[in-house]
Design a protein around this motif. Structure first.
Motif, PDB file in Angstrom:
ATOM      1  N   ASP A  38      50.366  97.780  97.809  1.00 45.50           N
ATOM      2  CA  ASP A  38      50.566  98.384  96.501  1.00 45.50           C
ATOM      3  C   ASP A  38      51.546  99.543  96.602  1.00 45.50           C
ATOM      4  OD1 ASP A  38      50.397  99.323  93.945  1.00 45.50           O
ATOM      5  OD2 ASP A  38      48.358 100.138  94.150  1.00 45.50           O
ATOM      6  N   ARG A  39      52.640  99.461  95.859  1.00 43.08           N
ATOM      7  CA  ARG A  39      53.613 100.550  95.831  1.00 43.08           C
ATOM      8  C   ARG A  39      53.220 101.642  94.846  1.00 43.08           C
ATOM      9  NH1 ARG A  39      59.662  97.844  95.943  1.00 43.08           N
ATOM     10  NH2 ARG A  39      59.259  96.259  97.537  1.00 43.08           N
ATOM     11  N   GLY A  40      52.137 101.444  94.144  1.00 49.19           N
ATOM     12  CA  GLY A  40      51.695 102.461  93.199  1.00 49.19           C
ATOM     13  C   GLY A  40      52.512 102.431  91.924  1.00 49.19           C
ATOM     14  N   ALA A  41      52.762 103.604  91.366  1.00 49.41           N
ATOM     15  CA  ALA A  41      53.389 103.701  90.045  1.00 49.41           C
ATOM     16  C   ALA A  41      54.890 103.460  90.068  1.00 49.41           C
ATOM     17  CB  ALA A  41      53.105 105.085  89.452  1.00 49.41           C
ATOM     18  N   TYR A  42      55.504 103.456  91.257  1.00 54.99           N
ATOM     19  CA  TYR A  42      56.968 103.414  91.319  1.00 54.99           C
ATOM     20  C   TYR A  42      57.438 102.145  92.041  1.00 54.99           C
ATOM     21  CZ  TYR A  42      56.090 108.325  90.366  1.00 54.99           C
ATOM     22  OH  TYR A  42      55.645 109.495  89.821  1.00 54.99           O
ATOM     23  N   PRO A  43      58.351 101.392  91.441  1.00 49.34           N
ATOM     24  CA  PRO A  43      58.831 100.162  92.081  1.00 49.34           C
ATOM     25  C   PRO A  43      59.883 100.398  93.155  1.00 49.34           C
ATOM     26  CG  PRO A  43      59.897 100.450  89.952  1.00 49.34           C
ATOM     27  CD  PRO A  43      58.885 101.563  90.069  1.00 49.34           C
ATOM     28  N   TRP A  44      60.486 101.591  93.179  1.00 49.90           N
ATOM     29  CA  TRP A  44      61.565 101.850  94.118  1.00 49.90           C
ATOM     30  C   TRP A  44      61.050 102.333  95.461  1.00 49.90           C
ATOM     31  CZ3 TRP A  44      60.414 106.769  94.990  1.00 49.90           C
ATOM     32  CH2 TRP A  44      60.008 107.593  93.928  1.00 49.90           C
ATOM     33  N   LEU A  45      61.937 102.257  96.446  1.00 48.78           N
ATOM     34  CA  LEU A  45      61.654 102.737  97.804  1.00 48.78           C
ATOM     35  C   LEU A  45      62.671 103.812  98.150  1.00 48.78           C
ATOM     36  CD1 LEU A  45      61.128  99.210  99.375  1.00 48.78           C
ATOM     37  CD2 LEU A  45      59.325 100.904  98.975  1.00 48.78           C
ATOM     38  N   MET A  46      62.212 104.909  98.721  1.00 49.24           N
ATOM     39  CA  MET A  46      63.090 106.044  99.013  1.00 49.24           C
ATOM     40  C   MET A  46      62.750 106.598 100.403  1.00 49.24           C
ATOM     41  SD  MET A  46      63.817 109.433  96.686  1.00 49.24           S
ATOM     42  CE  MET A  46      64.173 108.443  95.243  1.00 49.24           C
ATOM     43  N   PRO A  47      63.182 105.911 101.458  1.00 45.13           N
ATOM     44  CA  PRO A  47      62.839 106.371 102.814  1.00 45.13           C
ATOM     45  C   PRO A  47      63.475 107.725 103.136  1.00 45.13           C
ATOM     46  CG  PRO A  47      63.669 104.109 102.833  1.00 45.13           C
ATOM     47  CD  PRO A  47      63.953 104.670 101.481  1.00 45.13           C
ATOM     48  N   VAL A  48      62.859 108.404 104.083  1.00 43.85           N
ATOM     49  CA  VAL A  48      63.396 109.657 104.615  1.00 43.85           C
ATOM     50  C   VAL A  48      64.175 109.330 105.890  1.00 43.85           C
ATOM     51  CG1 VAL A  48      62.835 111.901 105.619  1.00 43.85           C
ATOM     52  CG2 VAL A  48      61.546 111.044 103.643  1.00 43.85           C
ATOM     53  N   VAL A  49      65.452 109.654 105.889  1.00 46.61           N
ATOM     54  CA  VAL A  49      66.309 109.451 107.061  1.00 46.61           C
ATOM     55  C   VAL A  49      67.076 110.740 107.303  1.00 46.61           C
ATOM     56  CG1 VAL A  49      68.116 108.070 108.143  1.00 46.61           C
ATOM     57  CG2 VAL A  49      66.562 106.999 106.483  1.00 46.61           C
ATOM     58  N   ALA A  50      67.039 111.240 108.545  1.00 53.67           N
ATOM     59  CA  ALA A  50      67.711 112.488 108.892  1.00 53.67           C
ATOM     60  C   ALA A  50      68.624 112.266 110.089  1.00 53.67           C
ATOM     61  CB  ALA A  50      66.687 113.578 109.186  1.00 53.67           C
ATOM     62  N   GLU A  51      69.539 113.214 110.298  1.00 56.20           N
ATOM     63  CA  GLU A  51      70.569 113.008 111.324  1.00 56.20           C
ATOM     64  C   GLU A  51      70.944 114.295 112.036  1.00 56.20           C
ATOM     65  OE1 GLU A  51      73.711 114.542 110.965  1.00 56.20           O
ATOM     66  OE2 GLU A  51      73.165 115.412 109.029  1.00 56.20           O
ATOM     67  N   THR A  52      71.477 114.117 113.238  1.00 58.52           N
ATOM     68  CA  THR A  52      72.275 115.133 113.919  1.00 58.52           C
ATOM     69  C   THR A  52      73.485 114.431 114.526  1.00 58.52           C
ATOM     70  OG1 THR A  52      70.975 114.961 115.963  1.00 58.52           O
ATOM     71  CG2 THR A  52      70.310 116.654 114.388  1.00 58.52           C
ATOM     72  N   CYS A  53      74.506 115.199 114.864  1.00 62.23           N
ATOM     73  CA  CYS A  53      75.808 114.636 115.243  1.00 62.23           C
ATOM     74  C   CYS A  53      75.922 114.440 116.747  1.00 62.23           C
ATOM     75  CB  CYS A  53      76.915 115.565 114.747  1.00 62.23           C
ATOM     76  SG  CYS A  53      78.571 115.063 115.247  1.00 62.23           S
ATOM     77  N   ASP A  54      76.175 113.198 117.185  1.00 60.43           N
ATOM     78  CA  ASP A  54      76.327 112.915 118.620  1.00 60.43           C
ATOM     79  C   ASP A  54      77.776 112.603 119.013  1.00 60.43           C
ATOM     80  OD1 ASP A  54      76.637 110.334 117.612  1.00 60.43           O
ATOM     81  OD2 ASP A  54      74.704 109.607 118.352  1.00 60.43           O
ATOM     82  N   ALA A  55      78.747 113.132 118.218  1.00 63.14           N
ATOM     83  CA  ALA A  55      80.154 112.782 118.422  1.00 63.14           C
ATOM     84  C   ALA A  55      80.739 113.320 119.718  1.00 63.14           C
ATOM     85  CB  ALA A  55      80.991 113.274 117.245  1.00 63.14           C
ATOM     86  N   VAL A  56      80.092 114.297 120.370  1.00 63.98           N
ATOM     87  CA  VAL A  56      80.599 114.785 121.661  1.00 63.98           C
ATOM     88  C   VAL A  56      80.554 113.682 122.712  1.00 63.98           C
ATOM     89  CG1 VAL A  56      80.132 116.403 123.569  1.00 63.98           C
ATOM     90  CG2 VAL A  56      80.026 117.197 121.193  1.00 63.98           C
ATOM     91  N   LEU A  57      79.512 112.853 122.661  1.00 62.42           N
ATOM     92  CA  LEU A  57      79.309 111.829 123.690  1.00 62.42           C
ATOM     93  C   LEU A  57      79.439 110.405 123.165  1.00 62.42           C
ATOM     94  CD1 LEU A  57      76.250 113.480 125.458  1.00 62.42           C
ATOM     95  CD2 LEU A  57      78.471 113.055 126.528  1.00 62.42           C
ATOM     96  N   ASN A  58      79.301 110.209 121.879  1.00 62.96           N
ATOM     97  CA  ASN A  58      79.184 108.867 121.311  1.00 62.96           C
ATOM     98  C   ASN A  58      80.365 108.509 120.415  1.00 62.96           C
ATOM     99  OD1 ASN A  58      77.838 106.414 120.405  1.00 62.96           O
ATOM    100  ND2 ASN A  58      77.403 107.510 118.493  1.00 62.96           N
ATOM    101  N   ASP A  59      80.673 107.223 120.345  1.00 63.20           N
ATOM    102  CA  ASP A  59      81.632 106.690 119.388  1.00 63.20           C
ATOM    103  C   ASP A  59      80.956 106.644 118.021  1.00 63.20           C
ATOM    104  OD1 ASP A  59      83.549 105.254 117.952  1.00 63.20           O
ATOM    105  OD2 ASP A  59      82.977 103.318 118.837  1.00 63.20           O
TER     106      ASP A  59
END
Length: 373
Positions: A127-148
């Motif tokens: 059951d999604r409850g009262a709201y049909p939409w999904l809104m995940p929490v996604v967070a980031e930090t920058c790994d550009a020193v080592l990663n492509d």
């Protein structure tokens, strides 16, 4: 596949922390919380955007495990410095809740992880409850020193793999999951976790923390009050490829089983900034320092009239929780630094791990080791 949990942790070196931890000294000490991680490391040498080298990954947190993934949790957020991203925070500020997993990854892969989490959640029965939409929490930090990072190497399958690996108990730290390519205080950083058991109003509650640590420059590093960043050999002449000004970030996730209001969880999230500050960073202009606190304590379901019954701790009783958050955040960051290993990434950039023997020597000199060390 998940990595074996064999990393050295800060307490293994004899660092003298205060407070009582849970059995795993991890965010998973909060009942119901599960962690899964996918780590991507391949390629060497010169950067070829889209080909590598790749030093990145995904960390997934299930606040209520798979069985309760659609059940909302109350939450609060706080940004010490907002040069970063955490999706879903407008709704958390508005309604004080979110549902579903939390994803941690690199800056340019937030969209890919969000898309994958929506696809996964859309297939979950419940059951999604009262709201049909999904809104995940996604967070980031920058790994550009080592990663492509511009190569956009995180795919849907990597998110699904991390979800499939999610489990309670010990959590891999350092060069794993979303923390794979991160740099912290000029040393190799990454994923770290810790917990505290605190007594409030005559009952024990658990506070667990998970960080993705990618902030600070080397001279700032402070370990239990010792200016390690200034005292470590080579700290004043860092390799030229490492930033000489703050260009990193930290994401802090705080879980608890204490009965709290959303406004009280925001107060916990604010205290996380004090734990981050204990390790030395002032929260520079280039840093995204974002904290999210949630509780797994469940209110009663709404009755036929839509009325909910809830309980919460009195405001004046919260000090042990505040202290537990500060201590666990500080220890999580140090666990990330201690567990991390030296990594060579894009364009042969080399980021050294924090030297354990040097750290032990400095801690002994300043009386910050346990008696048996």
């Amino acid at each position: 596949m998940p990595l074996p949990i064999t990393q050295t942790r800060a307490r293994d070196l004899g660092l003298r922390f205060h407070g009582t931890t849970g059995p795993a000294n991890a965010i998973t000490d909060v009942p119901g919380v599960e962690i899964g991680q996918t780590t991507l490391v391949h390629g060497d040498g010169a950067l070829q955007v889209g080909a590598g080298p790749v030093r990145t990954g995904v960390t997934i947190v299930l606040p209520r495990g798979r069985s309760g993934v659609l059940q909302p949790v109350k939450a609060g957020v706080y940004a010490l410095n907002g040069n970063g991203e955490m999706t879903g925070t407008h709704w958390i500020e508005e309604a004080g809740i979110f549902r579903g997993p939390i994803g941690l990854t690199n800056t340019h892969s937030v969209g890919a992880v969000h898309h994958a989490l929506v696809r996964w959640l859309s297939r979950v029965d419940g059951d999604r409850g009262a709201y049909p939409w999904l809104m995940p929490v996604v967070a980031e930090t920058c790994d550009a020193v080592l990663n492509d990072m511009d190569g956009l190497h995180i795919e849907e399958s990597h998110v699904f793999e991390a979800i499939a690996a999610a489990a309670p108990g010990a959590v891999a730290e350092g060069n794993v999951g979303g923390g794979t390519g991160m740099v912290c205080y000029g040393f190799k950083g990454g994923t770290g976790t810790a917990s505290r058991i605190v007594r409030v109003a005559g009952q024990d509650y658990r506070v667990g923390v998970l960080v993705q640590a990618n902030m600070g420059i080397r001279p700032w590093l402070n370990v239990l009050g010792v200016p390690v960043g200034e005292l470590m050999p080579g700290s004043r002449d860092q390799r030229s490829e490492l930033p000489v000004r703050e260009q990193g970030s930290i994401i802090v996730l705080i879980a608890t089983d204490a009965p709290l209001q959303s406004s009280q969880l925001k107060r916990l999230a604010r205290r996380a900034a004090l734990g981050v500050g204990r390790t030395g960073t002032p929260g520079g202009d280039g840093s995204g320092d974002i904290m999210l606190a949630f509780t797994t304590h469940s209110d009663q379901s709404p009755d036929d009239r839509g009325v909910c019954r809830t309980e919460h701790l009195a405001q004046h009783t919260l000090d042990p929780l505040f202290l537990g958050v500060v201590e666990a955040v500080e220890e999580s960051i140090l666990n990330a630094l201690v567990a991390a290993r030296t990594m060579v990434g894009r364009d042969n950039t080399r980021v050294e791990a924090l030297d354990h023997s040097m750290l032990i020597g400095l801690m002994r000199r300043y009386g910050r080791l346990t008696e048996n060390r």
